[in-house]
Design a protein around this motif. Structure first.
Motif, PDB file in Angstrom:
ATOM      1  N   ARG A 234      83.563 -33.026 -23.963  1.00 36.58           N
ATOM      2  CA  ARG A 234      84.962 -33.378 -23.320  1.00 36.58           C
ATOM      3  C   ARG A 234      84.696 -34.316 -22.036  1.00 36.58           C
ATOM      4  N   HIS A 235      83.552 -34.413 -21.721  1.00 33.67           N
ATOM      5  CA  HIS A 235      83.069 -35.399 -20.645  1.00 33.67           C
ATOM      6  C   HIS A 235      82.790 -36.692 -21.020  1.00 33.67           C
ATOM      7  N   LEU A 236      82.909 -37.022 -22.490  1.00 31.39           N
ATOM      8  CA  LEU A 236      83.039 -38.369 -22.900  1.00 31.39           C
ATOM      9  C   LEU A 236      83.870 -39.229 -22.297  1.00 31.39           C
ATOM     10  N   LYS A 237      83.714 -40.329 -21.978  1.00 34.40           N
ATOM     11  CA  LYS A 237      84.568 -41.308 -21.542  1.00 34.40           C
ATOM     12  C   LYS A 237      85.844 -41.408 -22.145  1.00 34.40           C
ATOM     13  N   ALA A 238      85.611 -41.647 -23.489  1.00 38.07           N
ATOM     14  CA  ALA A 238      86.757 -41.885 -24.739  1.00 38.07           C
ATOM     15  C   ALA A 238      87.439 -40.560 -24.834  1.00 38.07           C
ATOM     16  N   VAL A 239      86.886 -39.389 -24.393  1.00 40.42           N
ATOM     17  CA  VAL A 239      87.864 -38.296 -24.653  1.00 40.42           C
ATOM     18  C   VAL A 239      88.508 -38.029 -23.387  1.00 40.42           C
ATOM     19  N   ARG A 240      87.857 -38.306 -22.067  1.00 40.62           N
ATOM     20  CA  ARG A 240      88.930 -38.154 -20.899  1.00 40.62           C
ATOM     21  C   ARG A 240      89.708 -39.010 -20.734  1.00 40.62           C
TER      22      ARG A 240
END
Length: 284
Positions: A234-240
């Motif tokens: 969830r900390h991935l840039k794309a997810v955030r």
């Protein structure tokens, strides 16, 4: 009598256009119907569900377990086999003197054009194949001309459905699809068509966008929710930033004419600024 070689190097004699064709793969079935050969298709695999008429054809098993006795009983004058069909089954059909022509999957979008031309040749539908190829090339060129306006490609990770983080390596046509859509595949260093990717590697690469293959929008939402709930991913840039793109698994997983639709949809999702009304010609 003209003779051509299939993708396994076997000679195939071209005679009168076939009237009873059996397809051993969903993408081959799609090509046959696109060439107007629906009536000549006698049987298909249980996975052949597009177009809708294909699902109503007689079934001869699956991609990896074709029913050779059933195939023989239908007395086909052309059996179109594909990569993924067991070589043992192909050999057995040859021993039974069934007219088998084997096609291999390409690793580039342009290989699709070649495959359609070859299917047109062995089925006696060369004019129809030329027309389809011309239309697909025009559509591809229209998309490509739009993408010339974009700058550096977005760094992307393609996630296949199922358990784990399976993705496409450099030998997959889906990798080429990403590149054609002006994206940089972060798994390009993997010299295989499909491969697992580590969580650590994905977190370290932190791509700009995640491309999710899913059965339908609902399955896409479920995959997106799993990523948002994952304590690490969830900390991935794309997810955030909610940079998640839905790609229809049915269309993208088959090396057939609908791949050009996937190319267009992917290009628009990655680079919407290139497809605004005032940005030039629309793709064909």
């Amino acid at each position: 009598v003209r003779v051509v070689k299939d993708d396994l190097g076997y000679e195939f004699r071209l005679g009168a256009p076939p009237r009873r064709i059996i397809s051993l793969a969903p993408n081959i079935t799609e090509i046959l119907f696109a060439l107007g050969l629906g009536e000549q298709v006698s049987a298909v695999t249980r996975y052949c569900d597009f177009p809708a008429e294909a699902a109503r054809k007689a079934k001869i098993g699956g991609l990896t377990d074709p029913d050779i006795e059933k195939i023989q009983s239908l007395e086909p004058d052309l059996v179109l086999a594909y990569r993924g069909n067991p070589l043992g089954a192909v050999r057995k059909m040859r021993e039974l003197r069934l007219p088998v022509f084997v096609l291999d999957e390409g690793s580039k979008l342009n290989n699709l054009i070649e495959m359609i031309s070859r299917v047109g040749r062995v089925t006696g539908r060369e004019p129809e194949a030329e027309a389809l190829v011309r239309r697909l090339r025009e559509e591809m060129e229209g998309i490509k001309s739009r993408l010339r306006k974009t700058g550096a490609g977005l760094r992307a990770f393609l996630l296949l459905p199922g358990e784990g983080l399976w993705t496409c390596g450099s030998q997959s046509y889906v990798h080429d699809l990403l590149e054609q859509a002006a994206a940089v595949n972060i798994a390009a260093g993997i010299p295989r068509p499909w491969a697992p990717f580590s969580r650590e590697g994905l977190l370290a690469e932190d791509p700009d966008v995640l491309v999710l293959l899913a059965r339908d929008p609902r399955a896409f939402e479920e995959a997106r929710n799993r990523l948002r709930a994952d304590p690490r991913l969830r900390h991935l840039k794309a997810v955030r930033l909610n940079r998640l793109i839905f790609v229809d698994e049915n269309k993208a997983s088959r090396f057939g004419p609908r791949l050009v639709e996937v190319y267009a949809e992917l290009a628009r999702a990655l680079h919407p600024e290139c497809f605004k009304e005032n940005s030039g010609h629309q793709p064909s």
